[in-house]
Design a protein around this motif. Structure first.
Motif, PDB file in Angstrom:
ATOM      1  N   THR A 152       0.833  -1.203   0.000  1.00  0.00           N
ATOM      2  CA  THR A 152       0.000   0.000   0.000  1.00  0.00           C
ATOM      3  C   THR A 152       0.866   1.251   0.000  1.00  0.00           C
ATOM      4  O   THR A 152       0.566   2.240  -0.677  1.00  0.00           O
ATOM      5  N   GLY A 153       1.972   1.206   0.751  1.00  0.00           N
ATOM      6  CA  GLY A 153       2.848   2.367   0.830  1.00  0.00           C
ATOM      7  C   GLY A 153       3.501   2.675  -0.498  1.00  0.00           C
ATOM      8  O   GLY A 153       3.614   3.848  -0.897  1.00  0.00           O
TER       9      GLY A 153
ATOM     10  N   SER B 109       5.673   8.105   1.908  1.00  0.00           N
ATOM     11  CA  SER B 109       6.332   9.263   2.509  1.00  0.00           C
ATOM     12  C   SER B 109       7.493   8.817   3.391  1.00  0.00           C
ATOM     13  O   SER B 109       7.588   7.649   3.783  1.00  0.00           O
ATOM     14  N   TRP B 110       8.355   9.761   3.732  1.00  0.00           N
ATOM     15  CA  TRP B 110       9.490   9.429   4.598  1.00  0.00           C
ATOM     16  C   TRP B 110       9.009   8.994   5.979  1.00  0.00           C
ATOM     17  O   TRP B 110       9.629   8.152   6.629  1.00  0.00           O
ATOM     18  N   THR B 111       7.882   9.541   6.420  1.00  0.00           N
ATOM     19  CA  THR B 111       7.328   9.132   7.722  1.00  0.00           C
ATOM     20  C   THR B 111       6.948   7.660   7.696  1.00  0.00           C
ATOM     21  O   THR B 111       7.251   6.913   8.627  1.00  0.00           O
ATOM     22  N   TRP B 112       6.280   7.276   6.616  1.00  0.00           N
ATOM     23  CA  TRP B 112       5.874   5.873   6.508  1.00  0.00           C
ATOM     24  C   TRP B 112       7.093   4.959   6.442  1.00  0.00           C
ATOM     25  O   TRP B 112       7.121   3.903   7.071  1.00  0.00           O
ATOM     26  N   ARG B 113       8.141   5.380   5.673  1.00  0.00           N
ATOM     27  CA  ARG B 113       9.332   4.537   5.539  1.00  0.00           C
ATOM     28  C   ARG B 113      10.018   4.316   6.886  1.00  0.00           C
ATOM     29  O   ARG B 113      10.423   3.200   7.223  1.00  0.00           O
TER      30      ARG B 113
END
Length: 615
Positions: free
Chosen positions: A578-579, A585-589
């Motif tokens: 999904t990401g 985003s860098w936050t998700w990573r």
């Protein structure tokens, strides 16, 4: 042995505390002296009752009862009649029975114990060296400790079933290190039955108790009706007050079921002080008694060790023999000084606050020794610094622990930490204030501030000069092995804190962002937080669980952990898929990487400590 013995790990016996009396002051009558000390102990530590016996010059000079045997009935302790459960003090009767059979030529101390065991109980040939009765008497059989806090199912109903179902693995060659073993004593108990063809209690009654006139002593799973009214009950603290609880049913006699009175134990003590006989009734030959009282194992020749079933204690410059007992809310101590005809027995029917009864028994012993055998005048503290202190720094964990089971996860809760401090060693034992130690002899250390204290710490090195073990004076029942860094408390606590913080952050981010990529991470993290909470509750300061079945918390934590491990790949895959579709985003990573790493570390830790299913 009862579960309280693990609370062990008998921490209170490691360093005795002096009673509030003047060393060597014998002006106060003995009965008033003992009454004052014990009465203060009961009041200060919220212990309901105690029974005390003192032997001097080979005769009983004091028998006292204190407090209540049963707070529910308001039953006072009667020094002559009240039966106390003395736990592992009863092992001394096992070893006395063994030595009787050795004396008669029916047993050999250095013969493989498999010689007397039936097929279903034969010990596996894990090591070339066989396990012998001499090993069992010093708890050097090389056994791991069976599960005690989290037993695998209900306690078997018979000794043979216990020996079959609870057999621990052999984890080291026999004769190398001591690791207190109820299982080893139970094997000896069964061997006595096999050789004599009698039930263990019947043999003791016929060969030891009746000849000595011990008429109020028994090894029973439950209390016979005729003794119920005179039996002290154990008392856990409930809302700060001792609460009487029924005596637990004990299958293995040698592990704690013995009930006796102070006068009965006096007969046994006098037999050992009088060369094996009392009033013309002999249970052992004089040479056998001398042999039984000789040291036959120690981790270091400069420290106390084991006689044949007796623990050694070195206090006030004297050698004492005895045994402690800790089980089922009872704390006991029996000690003898054969060359002086001196002895003490004390038993408390409650642990008190913070297991204070374990300290109280040693406090009473020290108080009486200070009256009768004062310590030499203190010397000035030594200034000798430690040679290459970095050799000794590290973490050491007890041999008295489980192996290959979930209880192995508790090892780091009982570790000793050694650090360098201004040319001395700073040693922190569990439940005690850290102390500074200086080198007295190579690999032998004494307290820096109180060099005349009975405490000593010795280390062992391997052929390459690496420090491998630590040993404590007056603590022969276990050794401490140097632990690898990944098994230590700082690593475990750091893992808990780091993983918990990452999981909590992911849950918070999931609530805040509410995206398809973060939601699986938040759900997985919430589940892992629940698992982590269960683990933290399991390895909190050791408090025994009630009941015979595996605690529901352990089962729930294991099930949740296994389910979490199974869900982790799917949750990470869905989040990654999904990401990437959404650009990631860098936050998700960062969140994805942190949760994946924390989940992997937690899984590895749970697997390492056998908390993922299995034994």
């Amino acid at each position: 042995m009862g579960l309280t013995v693990l609370v062990l790990v008998l921490l209170g016996a490691a360093t005795p505390v002096r009673a509030q009396t003047l060393p060597g002051d014998s002006a106060e009558p003995l009965d008033a002296f003992v009454r004052r000390v014990v009465t203060r102990q009961l009041a200060d530590h919220r212990i309901p009752g105690a029974t005390v016996l003192v032997v001097r010059d080979g005769r009983v000079v004091l028998t006292q009862g204190h407090g209540e045997a049963d707070t529910g009935r308001g039953l006072p302790v009667d020094a002559e009649r009240t039966l106390f459960r003395v736990a592992s003090v009863g092992k001394l009767f096992v070893w006395t029975a063994v030595m009787r059979l050795v004396e008669r030529g029916q047993l050999e101390l250095d013969t493989d114990v498999n010689t007397w065991l039936e097929e279903g109980l034969q010990l596996p040939r894990t090591f070339p060296e066989p396990v012998t009765l001499r090993h069992l008497m010093a708890h050097t059989g090389g056994f791991a400790v069976p599960e005690r806090l989290w037993p695998a199912g209900p306690t078997p109903d018979a000794l043979v079933d216990y020996l079959q179902e609870r057999r621990p693995p052999r984890v080291r060659p026999p004769g190398e290190l001591s690791a207190y073993s109820d299982y080893g004593a139970a094997l000896a108990e069964h061997i006595v039955e096999r050789v004599t063809g009698q039930p263990f209690e019947d043999h003791l009654r016929e060969e030891i108790w009746e000849p000595l006139g011990m008429r109020r002593t028994l090894f029973r799973r439950s209390v016979p009706p005729e003794f119920v009214a005179d039996t002290a009950l154990g008392h856990p603290l409930e809302q700060g007050r001792p609460r009487a609880q029924p005596l637990e049913r004990v299958v293995v006699a040698s592990s704690g079921s013995m009930l006796t009175t102070a006068p009965d134990l006096a007969r046994f003590m006098l037999a050992h002080l009088h060369g094996g006989a009392v009033d013309g009734h002999r249970i052992l030959g004089e040479e056998t008694v001398r042999r039984m009282h000789q040291q036959h194992f120690t981790h270091d020749a400069r420290l106390s060790g084991w006689a044949h079933g007796f623990m050694e204690f070195h206090l006030n410059g004297r050698r004492l023999l005895g045994h402690t007992g800790d089980a089922y809310q009872f704390t006991s101590l029996l000690v003898l000084m054969p060359e002086h005809g001196w002895g003490l027995f004390v038993s408390y029917n409650g642990l008190g606050e913070r297991n204070a009864a374990q300290r109280a028994r040693m406090e009473l012993l020290r108080a009486l020794l200070d009256r009768d055998f004062p310590a030499p005048p203190p010397r000035a503290p030594t200034k000798r610094l430690v040679t290459r202190p970095e050799r000794f720094t590290g973490t050491y964990q007890t041999t008295w622990r489980s192996s290959g089971t979930a209880e192995a996860s508790l090892a780091w809760r009982q570790e000793i930490r050694v650090r360098e401090e201004e040319g001395t060693l700073r040693v922190h034992q569990p439940g005690m204030t850290a102390r500074r130690w200086v080198e007295k002899e190579p690999l032998l250390f004494q307290p820096a501030e109180t060099p005349d204290a009975p405490d000593r710490v010795a280390f062992r090195e391997d052929a390459q000069g690496h420090i491998t073990h630590l040993f404590l004076e007056n603590r022969p029942l276990e050794a401490y092995e140097r632990a690898p860094w990944y098994d230590t408390a700082p690593v475990a606590l750091g893992l808990f804190a780091g993983c918990g913080a990452l999981f909590a952050l992911a849950v918070g981010m999931g609530l805040l962002l509410r995206t398809g990529a973060v939601a699986p991470l938040a759900a997985l993290s919430l589940w892992n937080l629940l698992v982590l909470t269960g683990v933290v509750l399991l390895v909190r300061p050791l408090v025994p669980f009630d009941g015979d079945d595996t605690p529901w918390l352990l089962g729930a934590t294991r099930t949740s952990a296994l389910l979490g491990v199974g869900l982790t790949p799917g949750a990470l895959f869905w989040s990654a898929r999904t990401g990437r579709r959404g650009g990631g985003s860098w936050t998700w990573r960062l969140l994805f990487s942190g949760v994946a790493l924390a989940s992997a570390l937690l899984t590895l830790w749970l697997h390492h400590w056998h908390l993922l299913g299995g034994g």
